[in-house]
Design an enzyme around this catalytic site. Structure first.
Site, PDB file in Angstrom:
ATOM      1  N   GLU A  19      -5.331   6.113   5.352  1.00 54.62           N
ATOM      2  CA  GLU A  19      -4.807   6.826   6.525  1.00 54.62           C
ATOM      3  C   GLU A  19      -4.709   8.323   6.236  1.00 54.62           C
ATOM      4  OE1 GLU A  19      -0.575   7.057   8.947  1.00 54.62           O
ATOM      5  OE2 GLU A  19      -1.155   5.149   8.029  1.00 54.62           O
ATOM      6  N   HIS A  42       7.765   7.923   5.462  1.00 54.96           N
ATOM      7  CA  HIS A  42       6.698   7.277   6.228  1.00 54.96           C
ATOM      8  C   HIS A  42       6.314   5.949   5.595  1.00 54.96           C
ATOM      9  CE1 HIS A  42       2.265   6.712   6.927  1.00 54.96           C
ATOM     10  NE2 HIS A  42       2.664   6.852   8.176  1.00 54.96           N
ATOM     11  N   GLU A  47       8.952   3.356   6.314  1.00 56.30           N
ATOM     12  CA  GLU A  47       8.825   2.890   7.700  1.00 56.30           C
ATOM     13  C   GLU A  47       7.818   1.759   7.810  1.00 56.30           C
ATOM     14  OE1 GLU A  47       5.919   3.721  11.084  1.00 56.30           O
ATOM     15  OE2 GLU A  47       6.750   5.627  10.428  1.00 56.30           O
ATOM     16  N   HIS A  48       6.655   1.928   7.178  1.00 54.85           N
ATOM     17  CA  HIS A  48       5.623   0.893   7.207  1.00 54.85           C
ATOM     18  C   HIS A  48       6.118  -0.409   6.587  1.00 54.85           C
ATOM     19  CE1 HIS A  48       1.570   2.866   8.211  1.00 54.85           C
ATOM     20  NE2 HIS A  48       2.508   3.716   8.578  1.00 54.85           N
TER      21      HIS A  48
END
Length: 426
Positions: free
Chosen positions: A143, A68, A71-72
């Protein structure tokens, strides 16, 4: 240039082209004549489930949340953020990471080929700095904390923690604040070199496109690379058949308790069309057992135990599979008890089977009305080893006896767990 082969489903009148670039990227093109919107997805078989792998003779353990995080970071370039480039082209771009995949995609009604080149190029050009990683750790940390307070997120991952003992599917896709603090640029570059190798990636293009133009853009944008000499050796912990525990409750601020009742499916030694067949059987069962016309739904609804938020879903992979019922209820334990009791008593009739299989077929056909739905569903199945274009012939092979047998293995009450998020600890 890529040598594409054509395959047509004559019943649906849908065609797709498939070819492999010399670098190893598998490329699919699904023409949709007359559609204004085009969609492209560039994805890698790398999600949160891939937490361990072999690099030569060395076992590597990846910090939770790395897929994840990566990906960012791929959206960042030396001269800014790639979102700005898509915006100038009038395209809408995004990305996601799940248990098994990381995918980058965009939709556009104009400038499609320029946007396609942008997609392919930015995914192939990682740019990581210590400063940007430090900044991102703070952003993703916030987040993660936000999701820690999200009732719907917690009720779902809490039930996975009940079902699974060791399988990495039980861990939050974004990781923890502690785990992402271990990520640095060396880890990101190292992981990228393994899991973003072209041989581990697929490019899916759907819309009113010209195959020759697509071929030229793809070949002009993909980097040259030698295909992998051998597949990535992914390491998955051996998962026990029994569940870890059967109940968990978390206190959060909700007006009505949320629940997820999940069933661990341990029949996971399936691949390709056999895995797709199981998925179709389970979809038919979900329709028979839990749709609004089912006896279970009607019983729960008439007793005031569920509302319109109630739904059912099934997820399967080579390493895990589970069905889950989600909803709101003033008494989740009563929901569980009724479902358990009725599951063991209720048989699947021929009439229910025929009705449900028509619904499942209709849902598949409707996918072809949306360029995004085609890309999303076909890519995710591809990365699980399933050719979703085989759906019709696999679907035709599913019998009533298959569905009845699948009910016993897919809904074993001894392998079920209840997760509740309530305003009060219970």
């Amino acid at each position: 240039m890529i040598d594409f082969t054509e395959r047509t489903d004559t019943l649906l009148e849908e065609t797709r082209y498939f070819g492999v670039h010399e670098s190893g990227v598998q490329v699919y093109v699904v023409p949709k004549k007359g559609y204004r919107k085009c969609h492209a997805m560039f994805a890698t078989r790398y999600g949160s489930l891939e937490s361990e792998f072999m690099k030569g003779d060395k076992k590597v353990r990846i910090p939770d949340g790395t897929a994840h995080f990566l990906e960012h970071k791929l959206f960042e370039e030396p001269d800014g953020n790639v979102f700005d480039k898509f915006s100038v082209l009038g395209a809408s771009a995004n990305a996601f990471t799940n248990f098994t995949a990381t995918a980058y995609h965009f939709s556009a009604t104009s400038n499609f080929y320029e946007s396609l080149a942008t997609l392919i190029k930015f995914v192939q050009n990682p740019y990581f700095t210590k400063e940007s990683i430090d900044k991102e750790q703070g952003i993703i940390g916030q987040e993660i904390k936000m999701y820690d307070d999200d009732p719907n997120w917690r009720v779902y991952f809490n039930v996975l923690g009940c079902l699974y003992n060791d399988c990495y599917v039980k861990y939050d896709i974004a990781g923890t604040v502690e785990s992402i603090s271990e990520i640095d640029k060396d880890i990101l570059y190292d992981i990228y070199s393994v899991f973003y190798h072209p041989s581990n990636m697929v490019l899916y293009i759907v819309g009113d496109v010209d195959l020759e133009k697509v071929n030229a853009v793809v070949c002009g944008s993909l980097k040259q690379a030698k295909p992998l000499s051998e597949p990535i050796k992914r390491l998955y912990p051996k998962e026990a058949e029994q569940i870890a525990k059967d109940y968990v409750c978390q206190k959060l601020d909700v007006a009505v308790p949320l629940f997820t009742l999940a069933f661990k499916d341990t029949d996971i030694a399936l691949r390709g069309d056999a895995l797709l067949k199981k998925e179709i059987e389970m979809k038919i069962l979900l329709e028979v057992l839990f749709s609004k016309s089912s006896a279970i739904y009607k019983t729960l609804y008439e007793k005031g135990l569920i509302n319109d938020s109630f739904g059912a879903d099934y997820e399967c992979h080579e390493e895990y599979a589970f069905a889950c019922l989600i909803g709101e209820s003033k008494d989740p334990h009563a929901v569980r008890d009724i479902v358990w009791d009725m599951l063991q008593k209720q048989a699947v009739t021929a009439e229910e089977y025929e009705r449900a299989r028509k619904v499942v077929w209709g849902n598949y056909v409707r996918l072809f009305n949306s360029t995004e739905a085609i890309g999303y569903n076909f890519v995710l199945h591809h990365l699980t080893g399933i050719d979703y274009f085989n759906f019709r012939q696999v679907y035709d092979a599913v019998t009533l006896d298959d569905v009845r047998a699948r009910k016993a293995s897919g809904f074993d009450v001894k392998k079920s767990a209840l997760s509740v998020v309530s305003g009060e600890q219970a």
